[in-house]
Design a protein around this motif. Structure first.
Motif, PDB file in Angstrom:
ATOM      1  N   THR A 197       0.812  -1.223   0.000  1.00 15.49           N
ATOM      2  CA  THR A 197       0.000   0.000   0.000  1.00 15.49           C
ATOM      3  C   THR A 197       0.839   1.262   0.000  1.00 15.49           C
ATOM      4  O   THR A 197       0.283   2.374  -0.017  1.00 15.49           O
ATOM      5  CB  THR A 197      -0.944   0.039   1.218  1.00 15.49           C
ATOM      6  N   LEU A 198       2.157   1.140  -0.008  1.00 15.28           N
ATOM      7  CA  LEU A 198       2.986   2.339  -0.191  1.00 15.28           C
ATOM      8  C   LEU A 198       2.646   3.032  -1.503  1.00 15.28           C
ATOM      9  O   LEU A 198       2.849   4.244  -1.653  1.00 15.28           O
ATOM     10  CB  LEU A 198       4.469   1.964  -0.173  1.00 15.28           C
ATOM     11  N   ILE A 199       2.125   2.279  -2.456  1.00  9.10           N
ATOM     12  CA  ILE A 199       1.692   2.854  -3.727  1.00  9.10           C
ATOM     13  C   ILE A 199       0.672   3.964  -3.493  1.00  9.10           C
ATOM     14  O   ILE A 199       0.670   4.999  -4.178  1.00  9.10           O
ATOM     15  CB  ILE A 199       1.092   1.754  -4.630  1.00  9.10           C
ATOM     16  N   GLN A 200      -0.218   3.769  -2.528  1.00 10.20           N
ATOM     17  CA  GLN A 200      -1.273   4.749  -2.302  1.00 10.20           C
ATOM     18  C   GLN A 200      -0.719   6.081  -1.799  1.00 10.20           C
ATOM     19  O   GLN A 200      -1.387   7.108  -1.902  1.00 10.20           O
ATOM     20  CB  GLN A 200      -2.303   4.192  -1.321  1.00 10.20           C
TER      21      GLN A 200
ATOM     22  N   LEU B 288       7.927  -2.572  -7.049  1.00  8.20           N
ATOM     23  CA  LEU B 288       7.582  -3.300  -5.830  1.00  8.20           C
ATOM     24  C   LEU B 288       7.408  -4.789  -6.109  1.00  8.20           C
ATOM     25  O   LEU B 288       7.757  -5.630  -5.280  1.00  8.20           O
ATOM     26  CB  LEU B 288       6.300  -2.729  -5.218  1.00  8.20           C
ATOM     27  N   SER B 289       6.870  -5.112  -7.271  1.00 11.66           N
ATOM     28  CA  SER B 289       6.697  -6.524  -7.635  1.00 11.66           C
ATOM     29  C   SER B 289       8.045  -7.212  -7.791  1.00 11.66           C
ATOM     30  O   SER B 289       8.234  -8.346  -7.334  1.00 11.66           O
ATOM     31  CB  SER B 289       5.896  -6.630  -8.939  1.00 11.66           C
ATOM     32  N   ALA B 290       8.986  -6.523  -8.423  1.00 14.47           N
ATOM     33  CA  ALA B 290      10.314  -7.116  -8.629  1.00 14.47           C
ATOM     34  C   ALA B 290      11.084  -7.262  -7.323  1.00 14.47           C
ATOM     35  O   ALA B 290      11.877  -8.196  -7.157  1.00 14.47           O
ATOM     36  CB  ALA B 290      11.113  -6.251  -9.614  1.00 14.47           C
TER      37      ALA B 290
ATOM     38  N   VAL C 157       1.760 -11.271  -1.727  1.00 14.03           N
ATOM     39  CA  VAL C 157       0.700 -10.294  -1.466  1.00 14.03           C
ATOM     40  C   VAL C 157       1.100  -8.908  -1.987  1.00 14.03           C
ATOM     41  O   VAL C 157       0.249  -8.135  -2.446  1.00 14.03           O
ATOM     42  CB  VAL C 157       0.419 -10.233   0.057  1.00 14.03           C
ATOM     43  N   ILE C 158       2.388  -8.586  -1.943  1.00 12.78           N
ATOM     44  CA  ILE C 158       2.852  -7.222  -2.246  1.00 12.78           C
ATOM     45  C   ILE C 158       2.482  -6.758  -3.655  1.00 12.78           C
ATOM     46  O   ILE C 158       1.887  -5.679  -3.811  1.00 12.78           O
ATOM     47  CB  ILE C 158       4.372  -7.106  -1.996  1.00 12.78           C
TER      48      ILE C 158
ATOM     49  N   SER D 163      -3.628  -2.977  -6.529  1.00 13.37           N
ATOM     50  CA  SER D 163      -4.869  -2.478  -5.923  1.00 13.37           C
ATOM     51  C   SER D 163      -4.713  -1.015  -5.525  1.00 13.37           C
ATOM     52  O   SER D 163      -5.640  -0.213  -5.689  1.00 13.37           O
ATOM     53  CB  SER D 163      -5.223  -3.314  -4.687  1.00 13.37           C
ATOM     54  N   GLY D 164      -3.535  -0.658  -5.005  1.00  9.94           N
ATOM     55  CA  GLY D 164      -3.275   0.727  -4.630  1.00  9.94           C
ATOM     56  C   GLY D 164      -3.316   1.664  -5.816  1.00  9.94           C
ATOM     57  O   GLY D 164      -3.804   2.796  -5.716  1.00  9.94           O
TER      58      GLY D 164
END
Length: 484
Positions: free
Chosen positions: A260-263, A311-313, A333-334, A340-341
């Motif tokens: 959720t750091l994306i948000q 973040l996926s990598a 989950v990340i 989602s974020g």
């Protein structure tokens, strides 16, 4: 032009602040997870979820009403009356909400957390509800009247204040209680200094609640919306706790907090965009409203898309470095939560249109549909595939929200989505992903080094394929408005 330059500067400032707050979050995660372990960290995550749920209900949507009605207000007397009316109102509702959580802490701990010993920590954390609602309104003042530097200073002070005091109290052996006490102390201090700053600017008055009915008519429909938004964003962690226990909830929550750091990347737009749009809309400058929405969406995606790929990598190294091996099973989950974020951020941009035209009921209905689907999917998927089911439920729900929100918002505004530019961003991000995912990372220095290298690869690819125009590069350097 001047207003747009200020908008860009303010977004840039908030974006810079978010970089530092993200670093603070990164540093805080290992402090808590490596000290508390999966079980206590899971309990702390659940307390945070309770606070976010109950405080959003106690606010009754008045924070958004504050933004919508006062963004273009210049009468100091009117501002003073509105601010203190809302602040006193939410202080009373926040106190009542905190009291209810304190009273019902034991059944909550027994039934939901399945651990009666959690009662003490829930009671200690209940005071955070009152502090959260009053602090929220006091900080919204600086957002509404575009005092972004002050807002940024308070945000940084809160982030690193929590980091410092949590570290101190954990080192002194207070454990989870120390985390709660540190959070209470810092939020109390931020509220007090923000309130003092407000009083020095506009003075103080005993509110007469003159327009509170009008504010509530706009805001109250947002209360169930806030509730169902919480269901979409947080019910998965409650259900993971119910089906899999607090230890598993701790693992999931640690991975979730990274995803959720994306948000955080949409925060600059959330802070600046609605007040600016409300002012332009009230002045009947609809063309400029469309320009702001269009550019906001484009720049958000150009920054967020590579962040999701990155973040996926780096999902496994992130969990491995910032937590303990006990948390590593939640790495998958990340990337799902990160995506989602991204969708949640796009939703936040489009839903501003509904706020502008005061169509808050539609936003509520969309959130209800997403929340119901999220709960049903969680009940179906968590028992069968565990963490991944919870993450996928959130992703599907946000996708549904996006589709419905775009459908409704297009009835009022249609603006350029810049499909080709976004496609270039996806292409460049995928190239960066292929490069970054081959690195073996064993410490935090290598992690930040690879992340910086990934950013360089992405920007280079975007420049090669024309993802940035000369006007936009000039905007970064000189803050001149692009594509106007």
């Amino acid at each position: 032009m001047v207003s747009y330059r200020k908008f860009v500067r303010d977004v840039g400032l908030i974006g810079t602040v978010q970089v530092f707050t993200s670093l603070g979050t990164f540093f805080l995660l290992p402090i808590i997870t490596k000290t508390l372990g999966t079980y206590d960290y899971g309990l702390w995550a659940q307390i945070n979820i309770i606070v976010s749920l109950v405080s959003s209900v106690a606010l009754m949507g008045l924070s958004m009403g504050f933004v919508r009605f006062l963004s273009s207000e210049t009468d100091r007397k009117m501002i003073r009356e509105a601010l203190y009316s809302i602040l006193f109102f939410v202080a009373i509702s926040g106190f009542l909400a905190s009291s209810l959580v304190y009273i019902f802490a034991e059944p909550l701990a027994t039934v939901v957390f399945k651990d009666p010993e959690a009662t003490y920590f829930i009671q200690a954390g209940s005071a955070l509800i009152l502090l959260t609602v009053v602090e929220s309104i006091s900080l919204y003042y600086f957002r509404v009247f575009r005092q972004i530097k002050k807002y940024s200073y308070f945000t940084l002070l809160e982030t690193f204040g929590k980091l410092f005091f949590i570290l101190v109290l954990i080192k002194l052996g207070y454990g989870l209680l120390g985390v709660i006490i540190a959070t209470l102390l810092v939020q109390s201090f931020i509220f007090l200094i923000s309130l003092v700053t407000i009083v020095l600017q506009i003075g103080f008055t005993i509110p007469r609640f003159t327009h509170i009915k009008e504010y509530l008519q706009f805001s109250f429909p947002l209360t169930p919306s806030a509730l169902v938004t919480w269901v979409t964003a947080s019910s998965d962690r409650f259900l993971v706790t119910y089906f899999m226990g607090l230890g598993s909830a701790g693992i999931y929550s640690a991975a979730y907090s990274i995803g959720t750091l994306i948000q955080l990347l949409v925060t600059p737009l959330q802070v600046i965009l609605l007040p600016e749009l409300s002012k332009l809309f009230d002045e009947d400058k609809l063309d400029q409203v469309k320009i702001y929405l269009s550019n906001s969406l484009r720049y958000f995606l150009i920054i967020t898309v590579p962040a999701v790929f990155g973040l996926s990598a780096l999902a496994k190294p992130l969990l491995g470095i910032f937590t303990t091996p006990d948390f590593l099973s939640g790495w998958l989950v990340i990337p799902i939560v990160a995506l989602s974020g991204l969708l949640a951020g796009v939703f936040q941009i489009f839903v501003n249109i509904m706020f502008l035209v005061k169509e808050t009921k539609s936003a509520t209905y969309i959130n209800i549909i997403a929340a119901v689907s999220n709960v049903l999917l969680n009940l179906l998927l968590i028992p069968s595939i565990g963490f991944i089911g919870a993450a996928l439920s959130t992703l599907i729900s946000y996708f549904l929200m996006i589709v419905l929100c775009i459908y409704v918002s297009r009835k009022h505004f249609v603006f350029d989505y810049y499909y080709y530019d976004i496609a270039k961003s996806v292409f460049s991000s995928f190239g960066m992903y292929l490069f970054v995912s081959h690195f073996v990372i064993s410490n935090v220095y290598e992690l930040f080094g690879v992340a910086a290298l990934g950013a360089f690869i992405y920007i280079s690819l975007m420049l090669i394929i024309g993802g940035f125009s000369k006007c936009e590069l000039s905007a970064v350097i000189k803050y001149t408005p692009p594509r106007v």
